[in-house]
Design a protein around this motif. Structure first.
Motif, PDB file in Angstrom:
ATOM      1  N   TYR A  34      64.181 -40.979 -77.325  1.00  0.00           N
ATOM      2  CA  TYR A  34      63.403 -41.816 -77.575  1.00  0.00           C
ATOM      3  C   TYR A  34      63.500 -43.326 -78.641  1.00  0.00           C
ATOM      4  O   TYR A  34      64.668 -43.223 -79.046  1.00  0.00           O
ATOM      5  CB  TYR A  34      62.165 -41.170 -78.416  1.00  0.00           C
ATOM      6  N   VAL A  35      62.820 -44.177 -78.311  1.00  0.00           N
ATOM      7  CA  VAL A  35      62.841 -45.262 -78.970  1.00  0.00           C
ATOM      8  C   VAL A  35      61.575 -45.658 -79.422  1.00  0.00           C
ATOM      9  O   VAL A  35      60.571 -45.874 -78.674  1.00  0.00           O
ATOM     10  CB  VAL A  35      63.381 -46.579 -78.129  1.00  0.00           C
ATOM     11  N   ILE A  36      61.385 -45.960 -80.793  1.00  0.00           N
ATOM     12  CA  ILE A  36      59.897 -46.265 -81.281  1.00  0.00           C
ATOM     13  C   ILE A  36      60.135 -47.315 -82.047  1.00  0.00           C
ATOM     14  O   ILE A  36      61.090 -47.445 -83.160  1.00  0.00           O
ATOM     15  CB  ILE A  36      59.649 -45.098 -82.129  1.00  0.00           C
ATOM     16  N   ILE A  42      60.269 -43.134 -74.065  1.00  0.00           N
ATOM     17  CA  ILE A  42      60.986 -42.000 -73.884  1.00  0.00           C
ATOM     18  C   ILE A  42      61.802 -42.102 -72.496  1.00  0.00           C
ATOM     19  O   ILE A  42      61.306 -42.461 -71.400  1.00  0.00           O
ATOM     20  CB  ILE A  42      60.125 -40.766 -73.707  1.00  0.00           C
ATOM     21  N   TYR A  43      63.078 -41.734 -72.787  1.00  0.00           N
ATOM     22  CA  TYR A  43      64.089 -41.819 -71.389  1.00  0.00           C
ATOM     23  C   TYR A  43      64.538 -40.146 -71.140  1.00  0.00           C
ATOM     24  O   TYR A  43      64.765 -39.515 -72.162  1.00  0.00           O
ATOM     25  CB  TYR A  43      65.194 -42.774 -71.667  1.00  0.00           C
ATOM     26  N   ASN A  44      64.878 -40.137 -70.072  1.00  0.00           N
ATOM     27  CA  ASN A  44      65.520 -38.912 -69.480  1.00  0.00           C
ATOM     28  C   ASN A  44      67.087 -39.188 -69.626  1.00  0.00           C
ATOM     29  O   ASN A  44      67.793 -40.310 -70.044  1.00  0.00           O
ATOM     30  CB  ASN A  44      65.177 -38.448 -68.052  1.00  0.00           C
ATOM     31  N   ARG A  45      67.912 -37.999 -69.515  1.00  0.00           N
ATOM     32  CA  ARG A  45      69.503 -38.342 -69.396  1.00  0.00           C
ATOM     33  C   ARG A  45      70.054 -39.304 -68.558  1.00  0.00           C
ATOM     34  O   ARG A  45      71.126 -39.855 -68.624  1.00  0.00           O
ATOM     35  CB  ARG A  45      69.849 -36.756 -69.275  1.00  0.00           C
ATOM     36  N   TRP A  46      69.213 -39.673 -67.363  1.00  0.00           N
ATOM     37  CA  TRP A  46      69.653 -40.765 -66.447  1.00  0.00           C
ATOM     38  C   TRP A  46      69.233 -42.168 -67.041  1.00  0.00           C
ATOM     39  O   TRP A  46      69.620 -43.224 -66.221  1.00  0.00           O
ATOM     40  CB  TRP A  46      69.387 -40.413 -64.959  1.00  0.00           C
ATOM     41  N   GLY A  47      68.453 -42.447 -67.890  1.00  0.00           N
ATOM     42  CA  GLY A  47      68.014 -43.608 -68.337  1.00  0.00           C
ATOM     43  C   GLY A  47      66.730 -44.195 -67.834  1.00  0.00           C
ATOM     44  O   GLY A  47      66.280 -45.148 -67.949  1.00  0.00           O
ATOM     45  N   ASP A  48      66.225 -43.189 -67.057  1.00  0.00           N
ATOM     46  CA  ASP A  48      64.608 -43.411 -66.604  1.00  0.00           C
ATOM     47  C   ASP A  48      63.737 -43.582 -67.672  1.00  0.00           C
ATOM     48  O   ASP A  48      63.737 -42.619 -68.514  1.00  0.00           O
ATOM     49  CB  ASP A  48      64.318 -42.590 -65.282  1.00  0.00           C
ATOM     50  N   VAL A  49      62.736 -44.394 -67.674  1.00  0.00           N
ATOM     51  CA  VAL A  49      61.715 -44.512 -68.690  1.00  0.00           C
ATOM     52  C   VAL A  49      60.553 -43.703 -68.130  1.00  0.00           C
ATOM     53  O   VAL A  49      59.995 -43.721 -67.262  1.00  0.00           O
ATOM     54  CB  VAL A  49      60.935 -45.853 -68.930  1.00  0.00           C
ATOM     55  N   ILE A  50      60.310 -42.380 -68.854  1.00  0.00           N
ATOM     56  CA  ILE A  50      59.437 -41.480 -68.335  1.00  0.00           C
ATOM     57  C   ILE A  50      58.273 -41.451 -69.094  1.00  0.00           C
ATOM     58  O   ILE A  50      57.313 -40.703 -68.858  1.00  0.00           O
ATOM     59  CB  ILE A  50      60.179 -40.088 -68.469  1.00  0.00           C
TER      60      ILE A  50
END
Length: 332
Positions: A311-313, A277-285
């Motif tokens: 998200y990417v699953i 799951i990523y935030n709007r800045w592309g960080d993996v949270i």
């Protein structure tokens, strides 16, 4: 003086019957010399009535030993005898049979071609006793040849001997394979293609019909028969049922125990799934292999603000496709 008169009563008790019963088949004769001798052990003074409907008694008529010249046509013929004792008592009729045979003239019947791996039966005729080069005895033998070869049978009788051969050609079965040309797991409304290929000339699918290529719209096992020059082989292929992942698009991590975490339906079927799951800045949270601890809307223990998160699953399994999208985090 009175005189006494006496009468002498003589009582005869009949105990009669041949002392040895004729066997079921008492003789085997050849058509070239259909004459046989027959004997029963009777009581002294008895006479014997022989019944020979298909032959002629040539010696000993009325005695316990006779000679018979039989019909020269091959077959089984009856013979019977009744003993009458000197006292007129009549015994039971004794029955037997006489077999008249030709010299053996062997023949073998059966298939001339056998498919590799199949069994077949060969049947010998024209003799009485049979011995095969396989070691089997009897008129019928079951064979399972791996290569083309010759089978032989012999028959030895009192009327002569004979032998014959029979060639069997072993044909190869078709060699082929099946592939799924498309999705190996399909969901409702989807389709894929199954393809049989090899040296067969024809293919028949048990639930789909003729043809090497078939379109399928349901999961299940599909069986196919391949044909080549009268021989056949079988195989099957299974199109699996898909279990596509279904992520919820909204969750409310407010601690009320209702919809507090990001839920993904059917994720339990994919223990090696990678969830990011990523935030709007592309960080993996959030990142997890398997999903035993669903995302609760935090990053390093800190609650995240409301908003849309990407998200990417990746299920890491061919039963489902890799998916991506947005999950809305809402706080009340």
């Amino acid at each position: 003086m009175k005189s006494c008169q006496y009468k002498l009563l003589i009582l005869f008790i009949c105990i009669v019957g041949s002392q040895s019963v004729l066997a079921q088949v008492v003789d085997t004769l050849c058509v070239s010399d259909p004459t046989g001798d027959y004997h029963v052990d009777g009581w002294p003074g008895s006479t014997f009535e022989w019944i020979v409907p298909d032959g002629q008694i040539t010696r000993g008529s009325g005695s316990d030993s006779i000679s018979v010249t039989w019909n020269s046509t091959p077959g089984t013929y009856p013979i019977s005898v009744v003993e009458t004792s000197a006292n007129g008592c009549i015994g039971d009729t004794q029955y037997a049979q006489v077999l008249i045979i030709d010299p053996p003239n062997l023949q073998i019947s059966g298939p001339k071609r056998v498919c590799e791996g199949d069994t077949a039966q060969l049947t010998a005729s024209g003799g009485i006793d049979y011995v095969w080069n396989t070691g089997d005895t009897g008129a019928v033998v079951t064979i399972n040849p791996t290569t083309s070869q010759t089978y032989s049978v012999v028959s030895n009788t009192k009327c002569g001997n004979d032998a014959t051969n029979y060639g069997i050609t072993v044909k190869p079965k078709p060699v082929f394979s099946i592939e799924i040309n498309g999705k190996k797991f399909i969901c409702e409304g989807e389709q894929t293609q199954i393809v049989a290929s090899g040296d067969a000339t024809e293919y028949f699918w048990s639930s789909l019909g003729w043809g090497s290529r078939q379109k399928v719209t349901k999961n299940g096992t599909y069986e196919v028969t391949a044909y080549l020059d009268g021989c056949e082989a079988f195989d099957s292929v299974t199109v699996g049922e898909c279990r596509n992942l279904i992520p919820y698009n909204t969750f409310t991590p407010d601690g009320d125990g209702i919809n507090d975490k990001f839920e993904i339906d059917k994720i339990e079927y994919y223990p090696n799934a990678l969830v990011e799951i990523y935030n709007r800045w592309g960080d993996v949270i959030y990142k997890s292999t398997g999903y035993s601890n669903p995302w609760d809307g935090t990053w390093n223990g800190t609650p995240l603000p409301v908003g849309a998160y990407y998200y990417v699953i990746d299920p890491k399994d061919e039963r489902a496709e890799k998916i991506s999208g947005y999950i809305n985090l809402i706080r009340r």
